[in-house]
Enzyme design. Structure first.
Site, short mmCIF file in Angstrom:
data_model
loop_
_atom_site.label_atom_id
_atom_site.label_comp_id
_atom_site.label_asym_id
_atom_site.label_seq_id
_atom_site.Cartn_x
_atom_site.Cartn_y
_atom_site.Cartn_z
CE LYS A 28 -20.79 27.86 -4.92
NZ LYS A 28 -21.09 26.67 -4.06
NE ARG A 65 -18.56 13.03 8.27
CZ ARG A 65 -17.62 12.37 8.92
NH1 ARG A 65 -16.77 12.93 10.00
NH2 ARG A 65 -17.37 11.15 8.71
CB SER A 90 -21.58 33.31 0.35
OG SER A 90 -21.15 32.32 0.81
N GLY A 91 -18.56 33.26 -0.60
CA GLY A 91 -17.35 33.41 -0.60
C GLY A 91 -16.63 34.26 0.74
N GLY A 92 -17.43 34.05 1.88
CA GLY A 92 -16.95 34.57 3.07
C GLY A 92 -17.54 35.87 3.46
CB SER A 105 -24.47 27.97 -5.23
OG SER A 105 -24.24 26.70 -4.90
#
Length: 387
Positions: free
Chosen positions: A256, A84, A298-300, A325
């Protein structure tokens, strides 16, 4: 006149019925209330303006360790702190990133990490004039009494955590809750989302952090764009009602929101122009011009869709900085280029700059979409997506 801070206990007490009295009617007196932020007010406004600066937006890399592990697993890497750290170091040490990115939302682990050379990630960001931000919510849990909906937890202990994050160098915060159209949404879920966001925002401002207010309206569903617009207007109406009730300083917040799109399973896709028209209609009806920045999630959507839609919204002047964002819409190509191989780091960083520059141009309204790869056109929608 003395300043008095109003105290609110819950959404249920936020709107009280008038009490009738036999006494002669009196003229109501106004109680002056100090906006959240206190001694941090000027700094909050300055931070928000810096993040909402022309041609720049936010890189969201605040995925939890579990979600980051899913991203790493997609390229065959184990979910370890070392992996990570390596991935986030790749992103944050990209030379020239600050030209297009004004803020980076970090997970708590990342806020306290350093590069393999010993330089804190906070200092890496500051050297590029990128504001460090921090995810402060504790995730979604089922909302009792709702239609299989959720609420966001994390208010307990939030003030002390925000104070510690500020000491570590964070200057803005993020709290994500969600609203599901297929589940109603119920009035309970909308009110809970709005109230939680407002309490978080007030607490963050009191501790020096600019709050990003994020009620994500999920893409799930087969509804049309008109239904999304209706729900978005209701949600943002509630959010701003409770932000005002909690005395949040509007000049010291960022939003957002989701773009107003049809449901992911709707039979017809909407054009960028239609999405821009409906999204800006919602914003102009619900968001005060005092808010400095609208930083869309962007939500997918695919990388290309998210950029094209943002560009369409910047074809005319807006009262706010309308920007991005993005998480997956900035990182998808990067991950697939990197593949966890040291020899691919330079190419992966170039892929990040390509996406960051494209969205910078979209924020300025001058993105054309020419030369985009097939990878950028692939959708990333996941039904019931969780962080």
């Amino acid at each position: 006149m003395a300043m008095v801070t109003a105290k609110l206990s819950s959404p249920a007490t936020a709107r009280l019925a008038p009490v009738r009295s036999a006494q002669p009617a009196r003229r109501a007196s106004l109680v002056r209330v100090r906006a959240s932020g206190g001694s941090y007010a000027d700094e909050l406004v300055s931070t928000a303006k810096t993040v909402a600066s022309p041609g720049r937006g936010i890189l969201a890399i605040d995925e939890s360790s579990a979600t980051c592990g899913k991203r790493l697993a997609s390229i065959g890497l184990d979910n370890t702190e070392v992996n990570r750290q390596a991935y986030r170091q790749l992103l944050l040490t990209t030379a020239g990133l600050g030209e297009y990115i004004s803020g980076a939302i970090l997970f708590e682990e990342t806020l306290y990490q350093s590069t393999t050379d010993g330089k804190t990630f906070v200092d890496v960001l500051k050297d590029q004039n990128i504001m460090p931000g921090i995810k402060v919510d504790k995730g979604l849990v089922p909302l009792p009494g709702s239609n299989n909906e959720s609420w966001c937890q994390g208010l307990d202990g939030l003030a002390s955590r925000c104070a510690e994050y500020y000491k570590q160098g964070a200057r803005f915060a993020k709290w994500r809750t969600v609203v599901s159209i297929p589940c109603g949404p119920t009035a309970l879920a909308v009110k809970e989302a709005a109230w939680g966001l407002a309490r978080y925002a007030a607490i963050a401002q009191d501790n020096g952090l600019v709050p990003i207010v994020e009620p994500e309206i999920l893409l799930d569903g087969d509804h049309g764009i008109e239904r999304t617009l209706e729900v978005a207007e209701k949600v943002w109406s509630e959010v701003f009602f409770y932000l005002a009730e909690n005395n949040v300083l509007f000049e010291g917040i960022l939003l957002k929101p989701s773009m107003v799109t049809p449901g992911a399973e709707h039979k017809e896709k909407a054009s960028p122009e239609a999405i821009a028209k409906n999204t800006l209609t919602m914003l102009r009806r619900r968001v005060p011009p005092a808010v400095p920045g609208i930083m869309f999630l962007s939500g997918g959507q695919s990388e290309l869709e998210a950029t094209m839609n943002l560009n369409a919204m910047n074809q005319s002047a807006n009262p706010w900085h309308v920007s991005f964002s993005y998480a997956r819409a900035l990182q998808n190509s990067v991950l697939k280029t990197w593949q966890g191989q040291p020899e691919n780091i330079e190419a992966a960083q170039k892929a990040l700059l390509v996406r960051a520059k494209a969205n910078s141009l979209a924020q300025l309204g001058s993105y054309t979409g020419e030369g985009e790869s097939n990878e950028a056109k692939k959708g990333m929608f996941q039904k019931g997506y969780t962080y």
